[in-house]
Design a protein around this motif. Structure first.
Motif, PDB file in Angstrom:
ATOM      1  N   SER A  87      21.090   4.574  38.133  1.00  0.00           N
ATOM      2  CA  SER A  87      19.971   5.171  37.268  1.00  0.00           C
ATOM      3  C   SER A  87      20.413   4.797  35.596  1.00  0.00           C
ATOM      4  O   SER A  87      21.719   4.330  35.586  1.00  0.00           O
ATOM      5  CB  SER A  87      19.961   6.720  37.164  1.00  0.00           C
ATOM      6  OG  SER A  87      19.594   7.118  38.482  1.00  0.00           O
ATOM      7  N   LEU A  89      19.698   6.197  31.553  1.00  0.00           N
ATOM      8  CA  LEU A  89      18.948   6.783  30.636  1.00  0.00           C
ATOM      9  C   LEU A  89      18.696   6.200  29.314  1.00  0.00           C
ATOM     10  O   LEU A  89      19.784   5.644  28.901  1.00  0.00           O
ATOM     11  CB  LEU A  89      19.566   8.035  30.708  1.00  0.00           C
ATOM     12  CG  LEU A  89      19.821   9.111  31.627  1.00  0.00           C
ATOM     13  CD1 LEU A  89      20.827  10.268  31.628  1.00  0.00           C
ATOM     14  CD2 LEU A  89      18.294   9.467  32.380  1.00  0.00           C
ATOM     15  N   TYR A 103      13.961  11.649  25.943  1.00  0.00           N
ATOM     16  CA  TYR A 103      14.656  10.673  26.320  1.00  0.00           C
ATOM     17  C   TYR A 103      13.851  10.120  27.720  1.00  0.00           C
ATOM     18  O   TYR A 103      12.961  10.716  28.308  1.00  0.00           O
ATOM     19  CB  TYR A 103      15.912  10.690  26.807  1.00  0.00           C
ATOM     20  CG  TYR A 103      16.216  11.741  27.789  1.00  0.00           C
ATOM     21  CD1 TYR A 103      16.405  11.731  29.034  1.00  0.00           C
ATOM     22  CD2 TYR A 103      16.202  13.174  27.471  1.00  0.00           C
ATOM     23  CE1 TYR A 103      16.568  12.646  30.217  1.00  0.00           C
ATOM     24  CE2 TYR A 103      16.691  14.357  28.605  1.00  0.00           C
ATOM     25  CZ  TYR A 103      16.824  13.854  29.651  1.00  0.00           C
ATOM     26  OH  TYR A 103      16.814  14.771  30.691  1.00  0.00           O
ATOM     27  N   THR A 104      14.107   9.173  28.263  1.00  0.00           N
ATOM     28  CA  THR A 104      13.293   8.301  29.277  1.00  0.00           C
ATOM     29  C   THR A 104      14.470   7.847  30.333  1.00  0.00           C
ATOM     30  O   THR A 104      15.684   7.555  29.635  1.00  0.00           O
ATOM     31  CB  THR A 104      12.290   7.173  29.247  1.00  0.00           C
ATOM     32  OG1 THR A 104      13.156   6.099  28.424  1.00  0.00           O
ATOM     33  CG2 THR A 104      11.082   7.853  28.329  1.00  0.00           C
ATOM     34  N   GLY A 105      14.151   7.482  31.506  1.00  0.00           N
ATOM     35  CA  GLY A 105      15.243   7.085  32.710  1.00  0.00           C
ATOM     36  C   GLY A 105      14.401   6.511  33.663  1.00  0.00           C
ATOM     37  O   GLY A 105      13.149   6.674  33.764  1.00  0.00           O
ATOM     38  N   GLU A 141      13.516  17.729  32.777  1.00  0.00           N
ATOM     39  CA  GLU A 141      13.054  16.589  33.270  1.00  0.00           C
ATOM     40  C   GLU A 141      11.595  16.783  34.259  1.00  0.00           C
ATOM     41  O   GLU A 141      11.536  17.499  34.984  1.00  0.00           O
ATOM     42  CB  GLU A 141      13.884  15.471  33.878  1.00  0.00           C
ATOM     43  CG  GLU A 141      15.250  15.318  33.304  1.00  0.00           C
ATOM     44  CD  GLU A 141      16.239  14.359  34.105  1.00  0.00           C
ATOM     45  OE1 GLU A 141      17.242  13.997  33.371  1.00  0.00           O
ATOM     46  OE2 GLU A 141      15.997  14.285  35.258  1.00  0.00           O
TER      47      GLU A 141
END
Length: 167
Positions: A87, A89, A103-105, A141
């Motif tokens: 993953s 982030l 934030y995105t991931g 999230e």
């Protein structure tokens, strides 16, 4: 369900070992996966689970190993999903005091999937998510998981709502 609690306890105790070794720690999140497949929803509308990111100070680009476990249903009518993936982030900042920002991931890897009438199968897929950093290392999230196929009509695809903490 006991496995989820045991996994969370293991992750919490492991975080103190990583901190003592100078590692940057881990992110632990608990939540629920809501499958999009009608057959999967028929077995378990919600599948409680845990996900852990093992953070390393040696990763220059912020990539992490992510392992999870989701389970729903009962007896022989049980669905188990174990995502194992790499993953990444994004970093974020916020102008609001006390909030770390959005934030995105993304993550990509294998989903070990056990559905009624089958043995454990390996599906390939990934997830995309958006999160909000809160004070004290807490975060929330929303994730969308997607795999390349289903098993006997069952699929781990769906939306997961998670809340966690960075250690």
């Amino acid at each position: 369900m006991r496995f989820i609690y045991a996994a969370a306890l293991f992750a919490l105790t492991s975080s103190s070992v990583l901190a003592q070794q100078g590692q940057t720690g881990m992110r632990i999140r608990l939540g629920v996966l809501q499958p999009s497949s009608a057959l999967s929803r028929g077995v378990a509308e919600r599948q409680p689970g845990v996900m852990v990111d093992f953070l390393s100070s040696k990763s220059a680009d912020g990539s992490t190993l992510t392992v999870g476990y989701f389970q729903g249903g009962s007896g022989s009518n049980m669905i188990k999903t174990v995502p194992v993936m790499f993953s990444k982030l994004s970093d974020s900042t916020s102008t609001v005091p006390g909030l770390g920002g959005l934030y995105t991931g993304t993550g990509i890897g294998a989903y070990l999937f056990d559905a009624p009438g089958s043995n454990m199968k390996t599906l390939w897929g990934g997830y995309a998510m958006v999160g909000l950093k809160l004070p004290g290392g807490i975060f929330a999230e929303t994730q969308y998981h997607y795999t390349n196929r289903s098993v006997n009509g069952y699929s781990p695809n769906g939306v997961a709502l998670m809340i966690g903490r960075k250690f």
